[in-house]
Design a protein around this motif. Structure first.
Motif, PDB file in Angstrom:
ATOM      1  N   LYS A   1       0.722  -1.154   0.053  1.00  0.00           N
ATOM      2  CA  LYS A   1       0.006   0.114  -0.201  1.00  0.00           C
ATOM      3  C   LYS A   1       0.626   1.508   0.000  1.00  0.00           C
ATOM      4  N   PHE A   2       1.882   1.355   0.614  1.00  0.00           N
ATOM      5  CA  PHE A   2       2.953   2.286   0.650  1.00  0.00           C
ATOM      6  C   PHE A   2       3.764   2.599  -0.689  1.00  0.00           C
ATOM      7  N   SER A   3       4.029   1.453  -1.408  1.00  0.00           N
ATOM      8  CA  SER A   3       4.370   1.594  -2.891  1.00  0.00           C
ATOM      9  C   SER A   3       3.554   2.250  -3.679  1.00  0.00           C
ATOM     10  N   VAL A   4       1.955   1.719  -3.456  1.00  0.00           N
ATOM     11  CA  VAL A   4       1.067   2.163  -4.604  1.00  0.00           C
ATOM     12  C   VAL A   4       0.944   3.811  -4.476  1.00  0.00           C
ATOM     13  N   ARG A   5       1.154   4.277  -3.058  1.00  0.00           N
ATOM     14  CA  ARG A   5       1.056   5.811  -3.004  1.00  0.00           C
ATOM     15  C   ARG A   5       2.048   6.459  -3.646  1.00  0.00           C
ATOM     16  N   THR A   6       3.410   5.802  -3.549  1.00  0.00           N
ATOM     17  CA  THR A   6       4.568   6.488  -4.323  1.00  0.00           C
ATOM     18  C   THR A   6       4.276   6.307  -5.995  1.00  0.00           C
ATOM     19  N   TYR A   7       3.791   5.197  -6.299  1.00  0.00           N
ATOM     20  CA  TYR A   7       3.724   5.094  -7.667  1.00  0.00           C
ATOM     21  C   TYR A   7       2.572   6.051  -8.207  1.00  0.00           C
ATOM     22  N   LYS A   8       1.389   6.017  -7.568  1.00  0.00           N
ATOM     23  CA  LYS A   8       0.628   6.992  -8.114  1.00  0.00           C
ATOM     24  C   LYS A   8       0.812   8.455  -7.936  1.00  0.00           C
ATOM     25  N   ALA A   9       1.811   8.698  -7.017  1.00  0.00           N
ATOM     26  CA  ALA A   9       2.348  10.149  -7.273  1.00  0.00           C
ATOM     27  C   ALA A   9       3.145  10.620  -8.138  1.00  0.00           C
ATOM     28  N   ASN A  10       3.792   9.492  -8.705  1.00  0.00           N
ATOM     29  CA  ASN A  10       4.539  10.032  -9.765  1.00  0.00           C
ATOM     30  C   ASN A  10       4.112   9.474 -11.322  1.00  0.00           C
ATOM     31  N   TRP A  11       3.276   8.669 -11.574  1.00  0.00           N
ATOM     32  CA  TRP A  11       3.145   7.983 -12.780  1.00  0.00           C
ATOM     33  C   TRP A  11       1.566   8.234 -13.074  1.00  0.00           C
ATOM     34  N   TYR A  12       1.202   9.036 -14.127  1.00  0.00           N
ATOM     35  CA  TYR A  12       0.075   9.156 -14.597  1.00  0.00           C
ATOM     36  C   TYR A  12      -0.975   8.120 -14.669  1.00  0.00           C
ATOM     37  N   CYS A  13      -1.891   8.039 -13.905  1.00  0.00           N
ATOM     38  CA  CYS A  13      -3.069   6.934 -13.980  1.00  0.00           C
ATOM     39  C   CYS A  13      -4.359   7.459 -14.088  1.00  0.00           C
ATOM     40  N   CYS A  14      -4.688   7.153 -15.580  1.00  0.00           N
ATOM     41  CA  CYS A  14      -6.111   7.842 -15.833  1.00  0.00           C
ATOM     42  C   CYS A  14      -6.932   6.626 -15.722  1.00  0.00           C
ATOM     43  N   PRO A  15      -8.166   6.783 -14.746  1.00  0.00           N
ATOM     44  CA  PRO A  15      -8.889   5.791 -14.294  1.00  0.00           C
ATOM     45  C   PRO A  15      -9.660   5.052 -15.848  1.00  0.00           C
ATOM     46  N   ASP A  16      -9.731   5.950 -16.894  1.00  0.00           N
ATOM     47  CA  ASP A  16     -10.589   5.521 -17.987  1.00  0.00           C
ATOM     48  C   ASP A  16      -9.618   4.472 -18.774  1.00  0.00           C
ATOM     49  N   ALA A  17      -8.315   4.850 -18.998  1.00  0.00           N
ATOM     50  CA  ALA A  17      -7.382   4.125 -19.739  1.00  0.00           C
ATOM     51  C   ALA A  17      -6.571   3.138 -18.938  1.00  0.00           C
ATOM     52  N   HIS A  18      -6.420   2.883 -17.899  1.00  0.00           N
ATOM     53  CA  HIS A  18      -5.346   2.425 -16.902  1.00  0.00           C
ATOM     54  C   HIS A  18      -6.123   1.729 -15.665  1.00  0.00           C
ATOM     55  N   THR A  19      -5.785   0.353 -15.619  1.00  0.00           N
ATOM     56  CA  THR A  19      -6.308  -0.318 -14.367  1.00  0.00           C
ATOM     57  C   THR A  19      -5.450  -0.537 -13.306  1.00  0.00           C
ATOM     58  N   PHE A  20      -5.677  -0.234 -11.981  1.00  0.00           N
ATOM     59  CA  PHE A  20      -4.786  -0.340 -10.899  1.00  0.00           C
ATOM     60  C   PHE A  20      -5.293  -1.550 -10.014  1.00  0.00           C
ATOM     61  N   ASN A  21      -4.432  -2.316 -10.044  1.00  0.00           N
ATOM     62  CA  ASN A  21      -4.800  -3.829  -9.000  1.00  0.00           C
ATOM     63  C   ASN A  21      -3.789  -4.004  -8.226  1.00  0.00           C
ATOM     64  N   GLN A  22      -4.226  -4.357  -6.834  1.00  0.00           N
ATOM     65  CA  GLN A  22      -3.243  -4.582  -5.831  1.00  0.00           C
ATOM     66  C   GLN A  22      -3.040  -6.080  -5.381  1.00  0.00           C
ATOM     67  N   ASP A  23      -3.693  -6.934  -5.771  1.00  0.00           N
ATOM     68  CA  ASP A  23      -3.472  -8.289  -5.319  1.00  0.00           C
ATOM     69  C   ASP A  23      -3.491  -9.195  -6.540  1.00  0.00           C
ATOM     70  N   ILE A  24      -2.421  -9.444  -7.487  1.00  0.00           N
ATOM     71  CA  ILE A  24      -2.517 -10.095  -8.678  1.00  0.00           C
ATOM     72  C   ILE A  24      -3.143 -11.265  -8.654  1.00  0.00           C
ATOM     73  N   ARG A  25      -3.425 -12.141  -7.559  1.00  0.00           N
ATOM     74  CA  ARG A  25      -4.193 -13.135  -7.472  1.00  0.00           C
ATOM     75  C   ARG A  25      -5.595 -13.217  -7.554  1.00  0.00           C
ATOM     76  N   ASP A  26      -6.028 -11.968  -7.336  1.00  0.00           N
ATOM     77  CA  ASP A  26      -7.469 -11.622  -7.906  1.00  0.00           C
ATOM     78  C   ASP A  26      -7.768 -11.653  -9.268  1.00  0.00           C
ATOM     79  N   VAL A  27      -6.500 -11.384 -10.129  1.00  0.00           N
ATOM     80  CA  VAL A  27      -6.776 -11.482 -11.223  1.00  0.00           C
ATOM     81  C   VAL A  27      -6.450 -12.721 -12.196  1.00  0.00           C
ATOM     82  N   THR A  28      -5.547 -13.484 -11.492  1.00  0.00           N
ATOM     83  CA  THR A  28      -5.229 -14.838 -12.069  1.00  0.00           C
ATOM     84  C   THR A  28      -6.160 -15.941 -11.446  1.00  0.00           C
ATOM     85  N   LEU A  29      -6.730 -15.419 -10.473  1.00  0.00           N
ATOM     86  CA  LEU A  29      -7.445 -16.575  -9.641  1.00  0.00           C
ATOM     87  C   LEU A  29      -6.716 -17.765  -8.919  1.00  0.00           C
TER      88      LEU A  29
END
Length: 473
Positions: A127-155
Motif C-alpha cells: 500500500k505504501f508503494s502504491v502511494r508513491t507509484y500513483k504520486a509519480n505516474w499518470y494513472c487515468c482511470p479510463d485508460a489504466h487499471t490498477f490492481n493490488q493483489d495479482i491473485r485476484d486477477v489470475t485466480l
C-alpha cells in the motif's frame, strides 16, 4: 406561475444541477489525491491558500459526500491537480502498450514510458508503494487499471477454478498489450506430484511445477494474453536460488509457453542477462533481466550484450547526487556509530568482510555498495564520510571533535538520485511516505537508467511486433 417565474425556476434548477456535478467532480479529485497523501498533508496544503479553514473533519465530510454542494474554488482545484502527476509528454501518441506487474514504485515502467509506451495495467500489493507509484505516474482511470493483489486477477488463490476459467478471467481483466514487465519476487518452487495432478485432472508443465509462487501468476498472464515481448527482472541470485531449481523451472516454463529468451544459454561472469547499475550510476547493483520474444512472431535475434553501447560516456559522480546540507536526523547517533564501528573491528580481526561501507563523496569514480531494503535500520552499507578520522577513532573513539564528524545516512532524496528516479537539477520525484517506507521502496527498486536503456535497445523489436499486430486482420 407566469413565464418569467418558470424561466427563473428552470435556471435555478440548472444552476443547482451544475453545482452538484461540479461537487461530485471535486469529490473525485479529492479522493484521488487522498489515495496518495495523508489527510494532514492535504489539509495543510489547502489551508495555506487561506480561502477556507480546512480541517480533517471537513475533508472527511467532502469525501463522504456529506458536505454542502459548494464546489471547490479554482485555486483549490488547481492546487489539488498539481499534487497529481501530469500525463507523459507524448500522450496520447503512444508507440506501444505495456503492463507493469509487481511494479514497486515504477522503476521499470519509467524507461518504457519514456520510450513511447502506454501503461494500461499496473499491479502492486504494497500500500505504501502504491502511494508513491500513483504520486509519480499518470494513472487515468479510463485508460489504466490498477490492481493490488495479482491473485485476484489470475485466480491462483481459488483452487476450485479451472485453468481455462482462470485464463478467461485474466483475458477479461487485463487489457491487451505488446510488452509485459514484471519484477516478480523470488520464491522457491515446490514440485507437486504428477499423480496428484492426474487425479485432479489438471495439466502438467508450469501449471504443475510453478503453482504456489508469484511467478506462476506471471506465467498465467503470459499464457492468457500472449504479449509479443516480456521483460522479467529479479536479483542476480535467482540463477543459484534453491540450488538452481528455481531458475530451471522458470526457463523451462517460458520455453513451454512458446517464448525464446535472449541469451538463454549464456552463463558465467560475462552473462549479458546480468545487468549492473554501476555502468549508469555510482552504485554496484546487479540484476538478472530475462527478455523473451514470442516464438511465432519470428522477430530478429536480440542480445542484451548490446546494452554496453548505451552506457553513458561519463557516469555521474556520487558527490553530484548529494544534497549540500541535510537534517541532523540523518547523522548516526553516537551509540549506533559506536556499535557499527566496533562490529566492523571485531569481524576484521577474524578476517571477515562484514562491516559498514564508509564512502568518501569526493572520489571521482567511487561506486557504493548495493542499496538494500534494510537501509532504514542503520544505513550501514552506504555511509557518507563527514571527515571521521579513523586513526583518531582507534586511539580515542569518544574524542569530542571527532564525534562531531560522525558519518551520516543518505537521505531518501539522495536515494532517489542514486537509483536514477531524479536528477539533482531535474524532475523532483515525489516521496509521499515516511523515510522508513521510502528507504524500503528505493532499496527494492531498480536503477532506472539501466532499464530505460533496455527499453531503448528493445524499441526496434517492439515496433516490429506492433507492426505485425496492426497488419493482422
Amino acid at each position: 406561475m407566469n413565464e418569467i417565474d418558470s424561466a427563473a425556476l428552470l435556471l435555478a434548477r440548472q444552476a443547482r444541477e451544475q453545482d452538484w456535478k461540479q461537487f461530485e467532480q471535486d469529490c473525485l479529485l479529492l479522493q484521488r489525491v487522498l489515495e496518495i497523501y495523508d489527510q494532514k498533508t492535504v489539509v495543510q496544503a489547502l489551508r495555506e491558500l487561506g480561502q477556507y479553514e480546512w480541517t480533517r473533519e471537513a475533508l472527511n465530510r467532502w469525501t463522504n459526500g456529506k458536505s454542502p454542494a459548494n464546489p471547490l474554488t479554482e485555486a483549490e482545484v488547481s492546487l489539488l491537480r498539481q499534487m497529481l502527476p501530469a500525463p507523459p509528454a507524448h500522450h496520447p501518441d503512444y508507440a506501444f502498450r505495456f503492463i507493469d506487474l509487481f511494479a514497486g514504485i515504477g522503476g521499470i515502467r519509467s524507461g518504457f514510458e519514456a520510450a513511447g509506451g502506454q501503461c494500461v495495467f499496473t499491479s502492486e500489493w504494497n500500500k505504501f508503494s502504491v502511494r508513491t507509484y500513483k504520486a509519480n505516474w499518470y494513472c487515468c482511470p479510463d485508460a489504466h487499471t490498477f490492481n493490488q493483489d495479482i491473485r485476484d486477477v489470475t485466480l491462483s488463490n481459488d483452487a476450485s477454478v479451472s485453468e481455462q476459467q482462470a485464463y478467461q478471467h485474466i483475458d477479461q481483466q487485463v487489457p491487451d498489450h505488446d510488452v509485459l514487465l514484471a519484477g516478480f519476487p523470488c520464491q522457491p518452487f515446490s514440485l507437486a506430484g504428477v499423480s496428484k495432478k492426474n487425479a485432479l485432472g489438471r495439466a502438467h508443465g508450469f501449471e504443475c511445477e510453478a503453482q504456489g509462487t508469484l511467478f506462476f501468476d506471471v506465467a498465467r498472464i503470459i499464457t492468457a494474453k500472449k504479449p509479443a515481448i516480456f521483460v522479467l527482472e529479479n536479483v542476480k541470485n535467482l540463477k543459484s536460488h534453491d540450488k538452481g531449481k528455481t531458475f530451471r523451472i522458470i526457463m523451462d516454463t517460458l520455453d513451454e509457453l512458446g517464448y525464446d529468451v535472449a541469451d538463454a544459454n549464456i552463463s558465467g561472469p560475462k552473462d549479458p542477462k546480468i545487468v549492473d547499475g554501476q555502468h549508469f550510476l555510482p552504485q554496484h547493483r546487479e540484476r538478472i533481466v530475462l527478455v523473451g520474444f514470442r516464438r511465432d512472431l519470428h522477430l530478429p535475434s536480440f542480445s542484451l550484450d548490446a546494452l554496453s553501447s548505451l552506457y553513458p560516456a561519463h557516469r555521474t559522480p556520487l558527490r553530484a547526487l548529494l544534497e549540500p546540507s541535510v537534517d541532523e536526523k540523518y547523522i548516526l547517533t553516537p551509540t549506533l556509530w559506536k556499535y557499527l564501528y566496533q562490529y566492523a573491528k571485531k569481524h576484521q580481526a577474524k578476517g571477515n568482510g562484514f562491516g559498514y561501507g564508509l564512502v568518501d563523496p569526493q572520489r571521482e569514480n567511487g561506486v557504493v555498495r548495493t542499496l538494500s531494503a534494510r537501509y532504514y535500520k542503520d544505513g550501514s552499507e552506504i555511509l557518507i564520510d563527514r571527515g571521521w578520522d579513523r586513526a583518531l577513532g582507534e586511539r580515542d573513539f569518544n574524542n569530542a571533535e571527532n564525534q562531531q564528524r560522525r558519518p551520516r545516512r543518505l537521505t531518501p532524496r539522495e536515494c532517489a538520485r542514486l537509483m536514477g528516479f531524479e536528477q539533482p537539477d531535474g524532475y523532483r520525484f515525489r516521496i509521499p511516505v515516511s523515510d522508513t517506507q521510502a528507504y524500503r521502496q528505493f532499496g527494492n527498486s531498480v536503477v532506472v537508467p539501466a532499464f530505460a536503456a533496455i527499453a531503448r535497445l528493445l524499441l526496434p523489436w517492439i515496433k516490429q511486433a506492433v507492426a505485425q499486430r496492426q497488419a493482422r486482420p
